[in-house]
Motif scaffolding. Structure first.
Motif, mmCIF file in Angstrom:
data_model
loop_
_atom_site.group_PDB
_atom_site.id
_atom_site.type_symbol
_atom_site.label_atom_id
_atom_site.label_comp_id
_atom_site.label_asym_id
_atom_site.label_seq_id
_atom_site.Cartn_x
_atom_site.Cartn_y
_atom_site.Cartn_z
ATOM 1 N N LEU A 139 48.069 44.761 30.637
ATOM 2 C CA LEU A 139 46.996 43.887 31.089
ATOM 3 C C LEU A 139 46.351 43.233 29.871
ATOM 4 C CD1 LEU A 139 44.476 44.802 33.912
ATOM 5 C CD2 LEU A 139 44.104 42.986 32.253
ATOM 6 N N ARG A 140 46.491 41.919 29.763
ATOM 7 C CA ARG A 140 46.052 41.220 28.560
ATOM 8 C C ARG A 140 44.582 40.852 28.588
ATOM 9 N NH1 ARG A 140 51.204 37.116 28.015
ATOM 10 N NH2 ARG A 140 52.701 38.629 27.207
ATOM 11 N N CYS A 141 44.147 40.184 29.653
ATOM 12 C CA CYS A 141 42.761 39.716 29.675
ATOM 13 C C CYS A 141 42.382 39.245 31.064
ATOM 14 C CB CYS A 141 42.558 38.570 28.670
ATOM 15 S SG CYS A 141 43.454 37.058 29.090
ATOM 16 N N ALA A 142 41.073 39.104 31.279
ATOM 17 C CA ALA A 142 40.559 38.431 32.471
ATOM 18 C C ALA A 142 40.467 36.956 32.132
ATOM 19 C CB ALA A 142 39.193 38.992 32.841
ATOM 20 N N SER A 143 41.153 36.115 32.898
ATOM 21 C CA SER A 143 41.317 34.721 32.499
ATOM 22 C C SER A 143 40.246 33.793 33.059
ATOM 23 C CB SER A 143 42.699 34.222 32.930
ATOM 24 O OG SER A 143 42.852 32.865 32.645
ATOM 25 N N CYS A 144 39.974 33.875 34.342
ATOM 26 C CA CYS A 144 39.002 32.959 34.942
ATOM 27 C C CYS A 144 38.512 33.539 36.264
ATOM 28 C CB CYS A 144 39.620 31.575 35.159
ATOM 29 S SG CYS A 144 41.214 31.600 36.009
ATOM 30 N N MET A 145 37.396 32.996 36.762
ATOM 31 C CA MET A 145 36.794 33.510 37.986
ATOM 32 C C MET A 145 36.353 32.354 38.862
ATOM 33 S SD MET A 145 33.881 36.456 38.425
ATOM 34 C CE MET A 145 32.563 35.532 37.615
ATOM 35 N N SER A 146 36.600 32.468 40.164
ATOM 36 C CA SER A 146 36.221 31.427 41.108
ATOM 37 C C SER A 146 34.820 31.686 41.640
ATOM 38 C CB SER A 146 37.217 31.398 42.276
ATOM 39 O OG SER A 146 37.098 32.584 43.048
ATOM 40 N N GLY A 147 34.308 30.706 42.372
ATOM 41 C CA GLY A 147 32.973 30.835 42.933
ATOM 42 C C GLY A 147 32.888 31.889 44.024
ATOM 43 N N ASN A 148 34.021 32.228 44.647
ATOM 44 C CA ASN A 148 33.990 33.213 45.739
ATOM 45 C C ASN A 148 34.286 34.629 45.265
ATOM 46 O OD1 ASN A 148 36.680 32.995 45.184
ATOM 47 N ND2 ASN A 148 37.310 32.326 47.224
ATOM 48 N N GLY A 149 34.299 34.853 43.946
ATOM 49 C CA GLY A 149 34.435 36.214 43.447
ATOM 50 C C GLY A 149 35.838 36.666 43.168
ATOM 51 N N ASN A 150 36.797 35.743 43.044
ATOM 52 C CA ASN A 150 38.154 36.120 42.650
ATOM 53 C C ASN A 150 38.303 35.961 41.145
ATOM 54 O OD1 ASN A 150 38.925 36.639 45.261
ATOM 55 N ND2 ASN A 150 39.772 34.594 45.616
ATOM 56 N N VAL A 151 38.889 36.962 40.500
ATOM 57 C CA VAL A 151 39.113 36.891 39.064
ATOM 58 C C VAL A 151 40.617 36.953 38.801
ATOM 59 C CG1 VAL A 151 38.872 39.398 38.775
ATOM 60 C CG2 VAL A 151 38.532 37.881 36.821
ATOM 61 N N LEU A 152 41.086 36.113 37.881
ATOM 62 C CA LEU A 152 42.497 36.061 37.542
ATOM 63 C C LEU A 152 42.742 36.946 36.323
ATOM 64 C CD1 LEU A 152 45.203 34.635 38.300
ATOM 65 C CD2 LEU A 152 44.680 32.998 36.475
ATOM 66 N N LEU A 153 43.571 37.981 36.485
ATOM 67 C CA LEU A 153 43.917 38.896 35.403
ATOM 68 C C LEU A 153 45.321 38.569 34.920
ATOM 69 C CD1 LEU A 153 42.704 42.242 37.052
ATOM 70 C CD2 LEU A 153 41.413 40.736 35.508
ATOM 71 N N LEU A 154 45.469 38.311 33.621
ATOM 72 C CA LEU A 154 46.773 38.000 33.057
ATOM 73 C C LEU A 154 47.430 39.280 32.573
ATOM 74 C CD1 LEU A 154 45.963 34.778 31.004
ATOM 75 C CD2 LEU A 154 46.838 34.952 33.331
ATOM 76 N N ILE A 155 48.679 39.500 33.000
ATOM 77 C CA ILE A 155 49.443 40.667 32.586
ATOM 78 C C ILE A 155 50.738 40.187 31.946
ATOM 79 C CG2 ILE A 155 48.440 42.195 34.315
ATOM 80 C CD1 ILE A 155 50.805 41.708 36.092
ATOM 81 N N GLU A 156 51.493 41.090 31.352
ATOM 82 C CA GLU A 156 52.666 40.691 30.588
ATOM 83 C C GLU A 156 53.692 39.940 31.428
ATOM 84 O OE1 GLU A 156 54.368 43.956 28.550
ATOM 85 O OE2 GLU A 156 52.824 44.004 26.975
ATOM 86 N N ASP A 157 53.897 40.348 32.656
ATOM 87 C CA ASP A 157 54.938 39.734 33.465
ATOM 88 C C ASP A 157 54.390 38.881 34.600
ATOM 89 O OD1 ASP A 157 53.866 41.764 34.916
ATOM 90 O OD2 ASP A 157 55.763 42.655 35.555
ATOM 91 N N GLY A 158 53.113 38.511 34.532
ATOM 92 C CA GLY A 158 52.580 37.684 35.602
ATOM 93 C C GLY A 158 51.068 37.606 35.591
ATOM 94 N N ALA A 159 50.514 37.450 36.781
ATOM 95 C CA ALA A 159 49.063 37.343 36.939
ATOM 96 C C ALA A 159 48.655 38.004 38.245
ATOM 97 C CB ALA A 159 48.623 35.883 36.918
#
Length: 389
Positions: A331-351
């Protein structure tokens, strides 16, 4: 701004006022505006006008609060020598069809292995290039280049910054709104002196030299990521004190330091209540223009803290790696977050799209393992020139 061209005959009254045409055009994507420069001389003059560039940037930044308009910047290795290409895609493109996004060739910028990206802001991506010295008396040298992916324009190399081979360097790229100047900050560390930093070097985009400012009193770790830009300042993770290399991960001394790009002065920020650490340094990220710290807890959980406007820390996420089916080191980092509370987590083989409200994985996508995302939080398409004022 210049008057618009009349598409009707000379006796026909204009249908739209100049201000209204400028306002309409400011909402269009850069690709369309680049084509519209061919409509007539006055439209070309309008689109290149500095005031229109600023207006268009404000409109683009306003849309960027929605994940549908957020663009991610990534780099992909293309051969065994480390050469790579840099490109961007929208959040929706990444989620819906990641393979197509990664493999397409438009808007790509080729990089030799001596280059790496150090940050993005206002549609510009900053790269640093490094050339190693060939002997003891031949110092390493580095330089910076700027690229606007939307307009496909890039700057020449900056003047060289020389440093001894034994000294690692970390950078930061940001914007001083008071002088409307883009700046690159370079931190040089002395390996022979417990990694204490040398005077900090600053480059103003468009200038002809680097200049020195005082060193940090609380200095960033030479092993941390490049600085994060937020609200006119560059921010690094660092330490109050490091006596030996094997203590570089001592979290009792963990600190967060910022450099105000207008006054070029330093400040220390508070840190979240981190528990006993792993061997990994906490990571700094940006989510919706808020500073975040993420770290591994007890080798079992990924924890994400957010720094609020009241200058206090709130725990946004505390999730077991097994729950999200992700090895802890991938798990590399938390990338971005939407207004409805979803956060995009970047991992080695995907998101992973994680729903903070429902506390569950919303979606998982696979991305080829030779992809590296970085500094995607502030990227918006713009007309900003990479050549400086």
């Amino acid at each position: 701004m210049q008057p618009h061209c009349h598409l009707l005959d000379a006796e026909s009254p204009p249908i739209l006022h100049d201000e209204l045409i400028g306002s309409i055009l400011s909402w269009l994507p850069v690709k369309s505006l680049m084509r519209f420069q061919c409509v007539c001389k006055s439209w070309k003059s309008l689109i290149s006008d500095p005031q229109f560039v600023k207006l268009h940037l404000r409109q683009s930044s306003a849309k960027n609060g929605d994940l549908a308009h957020l663009r991610l910047v990534f780099e992909r290795k293309i051969d065994n020598t480390g050469n790579k290409i840099v490109s961007s895609c929208s959040y929706n493109e990444l989620i819906e069809n990641p393979t197509t996004v990664v493999n397409r060739r438009n808007s790509h910028f080729r990089l030799k292995n001596k280059y790496r990206a150090i940050g993005t802001y206002n549609g510009l991506i900053s790269f640093v290039g490094v050339q190693l010295g060939e002997g003891k008396k031949d110092k390493d040298r580095c330089w910076v280049k700027f690229w606007n992916p939307a307009t496909k324009s890039r700057s020449p190399k900056t003047p060289y910054l020389y440093h001894p081979e034994i000294e690692p360097v970390t950078f930061g790229f940001g914007y001083d709104p008071s002088s409307e100047t883009y700046k690159v900050v370079a931190l040089l560390f002395n390996v022979d002196n417990d990694y204490h930093p040398h005077p900090v070097k600053v480059y103003n985009m468009g200038s002809d030299s680097w200049r020195s400012i005082p060193a940090f009193s609380i200095f960033p770790s030479p092993f941390c990521s490049d600085g994060i830009y937020l609200n006119g300042a560059l921010i690094w993770s660092g330490h109050h004190y490091v006596s030996h290399l094997d203590r570089a991960g001592d979290w009792d001394k963990f600190a967060i330091v910022s450099l105000d790009l207008a006054t070029e002065t330093y400040a220390e920020l508070s840190v979240p209540p981190l528990e006993m650490p792993s061997a990994l340094m906490p990571s700094l990220d940006l989510l919706k223009d808020c500073l975040c710290v993420s770290h591994m807890k007890n080798k079992t959980h990924f924890v994400l803290w957010q720094f609020g406007v009241d200058k206090s820390w709130t725990c946004l996420l505390n999730v077991n790696y097994e729950y999200i089916s992700t090895p802890r080191h991938s798990l590399r980092c938390a990338s971005c977050m939407s207004g409805n509370g979803n956060v995009l987590l970047l991992i080695e083989d995907g998101a992973i799209l994680y729903d903070l409200t429902e506390n569950r994985v919303e979606l998982r996508v696979e991305i080829p393992t030779n992809i590296y995302c970085y500094h995607d939080k502030n990227y918006v398409e713009s007309l900003v020139s990479p050549y400086g004022n």
